[in-house]
Design a protein around this motif. Structure first.
Motif, PDB file in Angstrom:
ATOM      1  N   UNK A 276       0.865  -1.179   0.000  1.00 44.13           N
ATOM      2  CA  UNK A 276       0.000   0.000   0.000  1.00 44.13           C
ATOM      3  C   UNK A 276       0.900   1.226   0.000  1.00 44.13           C
ATOM      4  N   UNK A 277       0.448   2.317  -0.609  1.00 42.54           N
ATOM      5  CA  UNK A 277       1.290   3.523  -0.578  1.00 42.54           C
ATOM      6  C   UNK A 277       0.657   4.686   0.172  1.00 42.54           C
ATOM      7  N   UNK A 278      -0.446   4.436   0.865  1.00 43.90           N
ATOM      8  CA  UNK A 278      -1.000   5.419   1.786  1.00 43.90           C
ATOM      9  C   UNK A 278      -1.822   4.697   2.841  1.00 43.90           C
ATOM     10  N   UNK A 279      -1.798   5.222   4.073  1.00 44.98           N
ATOM     11  CA  UNK A 279      -2.526   4.597   5.168  1.00 44.98           C
ATOM     12  C   UNK A 279      -2.957   5.672   6.156  1.00 44.98           C
ATOM     13  N   UNK A 280      -4.221   5.647   6.510  1.00 48.19           N
ATOM     14  CA  UNK A 280      -4.753   6.597   7.497  1.00 48.19           C
ATOM     15  C   UNK A 280      -4.707   5.940   8.875  1.00 48.19           C
ATOM     16  N   UNK A 281      -4.023   6.569   9.812  1.00 48.25           N
ATOM     17  CA  UNK A 281      -3.867   6.027  11.155  1.00 48.25           C
ATOM     18  C   UNK A 281      -4.807   6.746  12.124  1.00 48.25           C
ATOM     19  N   UNK A 282      -5.411   5.987  13.035  1.00 51.68           N
ATOM     20  CA  UNK A 282      -6.331   6.572  14.010  1.00 51.68           C
ATOM     21  C   UNK A 282      -5.797   6.506  15.434  1.00 51.68           C
ATOM     22  N   UNK A 283      -4.721   5.784  15.659  1.00 47.35           N
ATOM     23  CA  UNK A 283      -4.156   5.647  17.003  1.00 47.35           C
ATOM     24  C   UNK A 283      -2.926   6.532  17.144  1.00 47.35           C
ATOM     25  N   UNK A 301       8.594   7.032   2.937  1.00 40.67           N
ATOM     26  CA  UNK A 301       7.264   7.286   3.493  1.00 40.67           C
ATOM     27  C   UNK A 301       7.285   8.566   4.316  1.00 40.67           C
ATOM     28  N   UNK A 302       6.280   9.401   4.103  1.00 38.94           N
ATOM     29  CA  UNK A 302       6.127  10.663   4.816  1.00 38.94           C
ATOM     30  C   UNK A 302       4.961  10.538   5.801  1.00 38.94           C
ATOM     31  N   UNK A 303       5.122  11.122   6.997  1.00 37.58           N
ATOM     32  CA  UNK A 303       4.032  11.192   7.974  1.00 37.58           C
ATOM     33  C   UNK A 303       3.448  12.605   7.938  1.00 37.58           C
ATOM     34  N   UNK A 304       2.202  12.722   7.473  1.00 37.05           N
ATOM     35  CA  UNK A 304       1.556  14.028   7.359  1.00 37.05           C
ATOM     36  C   UNK A 304       0.422  14.135   8.376  1.00 37.05           C
ATOM     37  N   UNK A 305       0.331  15.287   9.029  1.00 31.39           N
ATOM     38  CA  UNK A 305      -0.765  15.561   9.946  1.00 31.39           C
ATOM     39  C   UNK A 305      -1.605  16.698   9.363  1.00 31.39           C
ATOM     40  N   UNK A 576       2.168   8.192   3.887  1.00 33.85           N
ATOM     41  CA  UNK A 576       2.062   7.975   2.438  1.00 33.85           C
ATOM     42  C   UNK A 576       3.438   8.023   1.801  1.00 33.85           C
ATOM     43  N   UNK A 577       3.529   7.411   0.621  1.00 35.12           N
ATOM     44  CA  UNK A 577       4.778   7.456  -0.128  1.00 35.12           C
ATOM     45  C   UNK A 577       5.141   8.904  -0.440  1.00 35.12           C
ATOM     46  N   UNK A 578       6.418   9.179  -0.481  1.00 34.18           N
ATOM     47  CA  UNK A 578       6.887  10.552  -0.655  1.00 34.18           C
ATOM     48  C   UNK A 578       6.461  11.152  -1.982  1.00 34.18           C
ATOM     49  N   UNK A 579       6.193  10.324  -2.983  1.00 30.23           N
ATOM     50  CA  UNK A 579       5.808  10.858  -4.285  1.00 30.23           C
ATOM     51  C   UNK A 579       4.341  11.285  -4.340  1.00 30.23           C
ATOM     52  N   UNK A 593     -14.116  13.791   3.322  1.00 33.46           N
ATOM     53  CA  UNK A 593     -14.530  13.327   2.003  1.00 33.46           C
ATOM     54  C   UNK A 593     -14.170  14.404   0.982  1.00 33.46           C
ATOM     55  N   UNK A 594     -13.509  13.996  -0.101  1.00 37.99           N
ATOM     56  CA  UNK A 594     -13.103  14.970  -1.101  1.00 37.99           C
ATOM     57  C   UNK A 594     -11.684  15.468  -0.937  1.00 37.99           C
ATOM     58  N   UNK A 595     -10.936  14.925   0.038  1.00 41.14           N
ATOM     59  CA  UNK A 595      -9.548  15.346   0.200  1.00 41.14           C
ATOM     60  C   UNK A 595      -8.585  14.314  -0.388  1.00 41.14           C
ATOM     61  N   UNK A 596      -8.601  13.100   0.171  1.00 42.09           N
ATOM     62  CA  UNK A 596      -7.802  12.026  -0.424  1.00 42.09           C
ATOM     63  C   UNK A 596      -8.746  10.981  -0.989  1.00 42.09           C
ATOM     64  N   UNK A 597      -8.602  10.665  -2.271  1.00 40.69           N
ATOM     65  CA  UNK A 597      -7.521  11.050  -3.191  1.00 40.69           C
ATOM     66  C   UNK A 597      -7.835  12.247  -4.085  1.00 40.69           C
ATOM     67  N   UNK A 598      -8.977  12.894  -3.894  1.00 44.48           N
ATOM     68  CA  UNK A 598      -9.470  13.860  -4.878  1.00 44.48           C
ATOM     69  C   UNK A 598      -8.456  14.928  -5.270  1.00 44.48           C
ATOM     70  N   UNK A 599      -7.778  15.553  -4.294  1.00 38.76           N
ATOM     71  CA  UNK A 599      -6.896  16.673  -4.634  1.00 38.76           C
ATOM     72  C   UNK A 599      -5.416  16.287  -4.541  1.00 38.76           C
ATOM     73  N   UNK A 600      -5.126  15.006  -4.398  1.00 38.91           N
ATOM     74  CA  UNK A 600      -3.744  14.539  -4.360  1.00 38.91           C
ATOM     75  C   UNK A 600      -3.228  14.288  -5.782  1.00 38.91           C
ATOM     76  N   UNK A 601      -1.912  14.221  -5.907  1.00 38.47           N
ATOM     77  CA  UNK A 601      -1.308  13.853  -7.176  1.00 38.47           C
ATOM     78  C   UNK A 601      -0.030  13.072  -6.926  1.00 38.47           C
TER      79      UNK A 601
END
Length: 603
Positions: A276-283, A301-305, A576-579, A593-601
Motif C-alpha cells: 500500500x502507498x497510503x494509510x490513514x492512522x487513528x491511534x 514514506x512521509x508522515x503528514x498531519x 504515504x509514499x513521498x511521491x 470526504x473529497x480530500x484524499x484522493x481527490x486533490x492529491x497527485x
C-alpha cells in the motif's frame, strides 16, 4: 500547512450579515449555500484547496479491513467498498469542503430555488456524459431520484418522502417541489448520485451485486476487481468534466486500487512492505511508536498531519436503549462512571493521551457550552423541561477518574446509581428486581483490534460491579446484519458530524429509527425535544437561531448518556509514499470526504 482560519471566520461573518437572502435565488446561479451566498464567484478557476496545475498519472493503493460482495453502494444489501460511493459516482452539484455547506455546479450548470424554499430547479450541462459516451438526460436524473427514493438504501427514502413532485420543465430543466418549506432540502437534492436509466431496464435494482457494474458519469470507472480482495478504478481519459471549475486540479491519480485484508495488523504490515502507498492512522500511540520502520527512516514514506475545524462527532460505544437493561438513564450513567477513561487513554495512546470527546458537536462553534443553558438555548429547551434528563438544562460533564487502574471513585458512583435503579449484587453477580442477572453482550466487528483492547480493560472494571459481559466478535457481514436488526446490547459506533448539520440528524436520532430496521439511530432514542431542535435547525431564519438549536440538540444527546465517548484528534494522521502530494492550502474540513484522493497527485 494549515487551513485559512481567517477565511473561515470571514465566511461565517458574511453568512450572518447576509442571512436574509438565505437560499432565495432570484435567478439561476452557479452555486448555492445553506446560509448567504457561495464564497467562490461564477468565474472561479478551481476549488481553493485544489491545485489546478497538478500533474496527472501514478497510482494510489489504499487498504480496507473486511471484504465486499457488491459494487452498488445505493442499496441495503451487500458489502461495498466504502469509498466507492464517492469515487465512482457523481451528482448534480459538488460540495466545497472549505465552506460549512456550499455546493457548486457539477453535472448541473445552474441551480435555482424560490424565496419560500418550496422547490429547486437544475439545468444540466450540455456536455455531461456517462462513461459509455451517452448524454446525461433529465429523464436519467428523475429516474435516479425516484429509484433511489423507493428501492434504494433507506438513507434516500426519508428525503424522497419530502418530495411532492418531480418534473421536466418546458425548457428542459429538472424541478423538484417539496411537501413543505425546507432550507436544506434544496441542497440535498443536488447531492444524489446519477445513474443511467437504460442500464437498469429489466434489472432488479435492489438485488444488484457484482454482476452489474453501474454506468456513471464520474472521473473514475471500475476497471478490475476480485470479490473480497481488491477493486481497481482507472481514470477515464474521456471524462466529460475535466475542464469545469469544480474538477480542475482534482482526480489527478490514474489508478486507484483498494486492497482488502482480514484485520488491521495485516493491513499495516502490507503498508510497511510497500504493498500500500497510503494509510490513514487513528491511534496516536501507534503513530508515535510504530511508524519508525525502514521506509519511514529512509524517506520513502512521509508522515503528514492534516488539521481540521470540524465537530468531533461521536466515536465510542453506544448503548441500545431498546434493551431493558439500558432504558434507565442511571444505568447508562453507571456505565459511563465505570469506564476508566483516563487509564484507558494512557494505555492506548501513551503519555498524556488524547483529549476526550466532550459532546457530539465538541471542537466547533456548534458545541454545547459548559454550565447551565442560557439565552436562546435555554429558551428552546424550556418547553421540554419535564422530559429532559438531569444535566440537560443544568449542565453535564462526563465523569473523570484519577487515572489509576482501580478507578475507585467511578466504581463507587456506578454502584450507587445501579442500586438506585433497582439492581443489587447477589453472590457476586449484579441482579435485577426480577432475580435475573445483568446480561450484557458487547458486539464488535472482526479486525477491530483497538476496540477489543479497550473493551478488555473496560470488561475488568464492569466485573467489579458484578457485570460479566460477553464480547462477541463477528465478520463484517454478520456485524452489518445484526446492527441493521438492532441485535446488540452495546457496540462501537462512529457518527461524523459537519459544520452544517441538517436533515441527516433525523436519520441519526429520529424516533422513526427506533423500530424501523437499518436506521442510523443505533441507541434507539425517541426524544420529542431532540426532534423539535432538529426541526428548528431546518427552519431557522438566522444563524444565531440555527446555532442555538444545534447547541440545544448537543445537550440533549450528551445528557442522554447514550454512548461512552472515546477520544478525538484535531488532526488526521496520514502516512504515504513521498511521491504522493497534496496542496499547501487545506480545507476547513481537513482530511474529509473529497480530500484524499481527490486533490492529491503523484510525482
Amino acid at each position: 500547512m494549515k487551513p485559512n482560519y481567517f477565511r473561515f471566520v470571514r465566511v461565517g461573518l458574511r453568512c450572518a450579515a447576509i442571512l436574509a437572502a438565505s437560499t432565495a435565488l432570484a435567478e439561476p446561479q452557479h452555486g448555492i449555500a445553506m446560509y448567504g451566498d457561495p464564497v467562490l464567484p461564477p468565474d472561479f478557476v478551481s476549488l481553493p484547496y485544489a491545485n489546478p496545475d497538478a500533474p496527472t498519472g501514478g497510482k494510489m493503493v489504499t487498504g480496507e479491513v473486511g471484504g465486499f460482495d457488491s459494487l452498488n453502494p445505493h442499496i441495503r444489501k451487500g458489502r461495498v467498498p466504502w469509498q466507492l460511493r464517492f469515487l465512482a459516482y457523481e451528482s448534480l452539484m459538488g460540495r466545497s469542503y472549505d465552506e460549512p455547506f456550499t455546493l457548486y455546479g457539477l453535472l448541473a450548470e445552474t441551480i435555482e430555488t424560490d424565496s419560500t424554499d418550496l422547490w429547486v430547479e437544475f439545468k444540466l450541462r450540455d456536455e455531461a456524459r456517462f462513461s459509455d459516451g451517452s448524454p446525461v438526460t433529465p429523464e436519467d436524473v428523475i429516474w435516479s431520484y425516484e429509484t433511489l427514493g423507493t428501492e434504494g438504501h433507506p438513507i434516500y427514502a426519508s428525503t424522497w418522502q419530502k418530495i411532492k413532485s418531480s418534473e421536466i420543465t418546458d425548457d428542459g430543466k429538472i424541478r423538484f417541489t417539496f411537501t413543505e418549506p425546507d432550507r436544506e432540502l434544496a441542497l440535498i437534492m443536488g447531492m444524489r448520485p446519477i445513474l443511467k436509466k437504460a442500464q437498469w431496464d429489466g434489472v432488479e435494482f435492489g438485488e444488484s451485486g457484482l454482476t452489474t457494474i453501474p454506468i456513471t458519469t464520474a472521473p473514475y470507472v471500475i476497471d478490475d476487481f476480485e470479490a473480497g480482495r481488491f477493486v481497481s478504478l482507472k481514470r477515464n481519459p474521456d471524462y466529460w468534466g475535466r475542464d469545469i471549475p469544480f474538477r480542475r486540479g482534482t482526480n489527478n491519480i490514474d489508478e486507484l486500487r483498494m486492497e482488502f485484508y482480514g484485520d488491521a495488523t495485516a493491513m499495516f504490515e502490507a503498508f510497511k512492505a510497500g504493498e500500500l502507498n497510503t494509510l490513514r492512522e487513528t491511534s496516536r500511540a501507534k503513530w508515535d511508536q510504530q511508524y519508525d520502520f525502514p521506509r519511514v527512516r529512509n524517506g520513502e514514506v512521509i508522515k503528514s498531519e492534516i488539521p481540521h475545524e470540524r465537530p468531533t462527532g461521536m466515536d465510542g460505544f453506544v448503548m441500545n436503549t431498546r434493551r431493558d437493561i439500558f432504558k434507565d438513564w442511571r444505568v447508562r450513567e453507571a456505565m459511563l462512571q465505570a469506564f476508566n477513561y483516563e487509564f484507558i487513554n494512557e494505555k492506548m495512546n501513551g503519555g498524556e493521551g488524547l483529549p476526550r470527546i466532550a459532546s457530539y458537536f465538541h471542537n466547533s462553534v456548534l458545541g454545547m457550552e459548559p454550565g447551565a443553558a442560557t439565552g436562546k438555548v435555554a429558551e428552546l429547551l424550556e418547553p421540554y423541561r419535564d422530559q429532559l434528563l438531569p444535566g440537560t438544562l443544568e449542565g453535564y460533564e462526563l465523569p473523570a477518574g484519577d487515572g489509576s487502574a482501580r478507578n475507585r471513585k467511578g466504581i463507587r458512583e456506578a454502584s450507587r446509581l445501579l442500586e438506585e435503579a433497582g439492581w443489587a449484587v447477589k453472590d457476586g453477580v449484579l441482579t435485577g428486581p426480577d432475580g435475573r442477572p445483568f446480561a450484557l453482550e458487547i458486539l464488535l466487528k472482526q479486525g477491530s483490534a483497538e476496540h477489543q483492547a479497550i473493551i478488555n480493560i473496560y470488561k475488568a472494571q464492569l466485573e467489579r460491579l458484578g457485570i460479566f459481559p460477553t464480547v462477541t466478535v463477528v465478520d463484517s457481514a454478520q456485524y452489518n446484519e445484526r446492527i441493521d436488526a438492532y441485535d446488540f446490547d452495546m457496540t462501537h459506533f462512529i457518527r461524523g458530524l459537519s459544520l452544517s448539520p441538517g436533515n441527516e440528524q433525523v436519520a441519526y436520532w429520529g424516533s422513526d429509527g427506533v423500530d424501523n430496521p437499518g436506521s442510523r439511530n443505533l441507541m434507539g432514542m425517541a426524544s420529542p425535544a431532540a426532534e423539535a431542535m432538529i426541526q428548528t435547525m431546518l427552519t431557522s431564519e438566522s444563524q444565531e437561531d440555527y446555532r442555538a438549536a444545534v447547541k440545544a440538540l448537543d445537550r440533549i444527546l450528551t445528557a442522554g448518556r447514550y454512548a461512552v465517548p472515546l477520544w478525538y484528534s484535531n488532526v488526521s494522521m496520514l502516512a504515504h509514499d513521498a511521491n504522493l502530494k497534496y496542496p499547501d492550502t487545506l480545507p476547513v474540513y481537513g482530511d474529509w470526504i473529497g480530500f484524499q484522493p481527490d486533490v492529491w497527485w503523484s510525482e
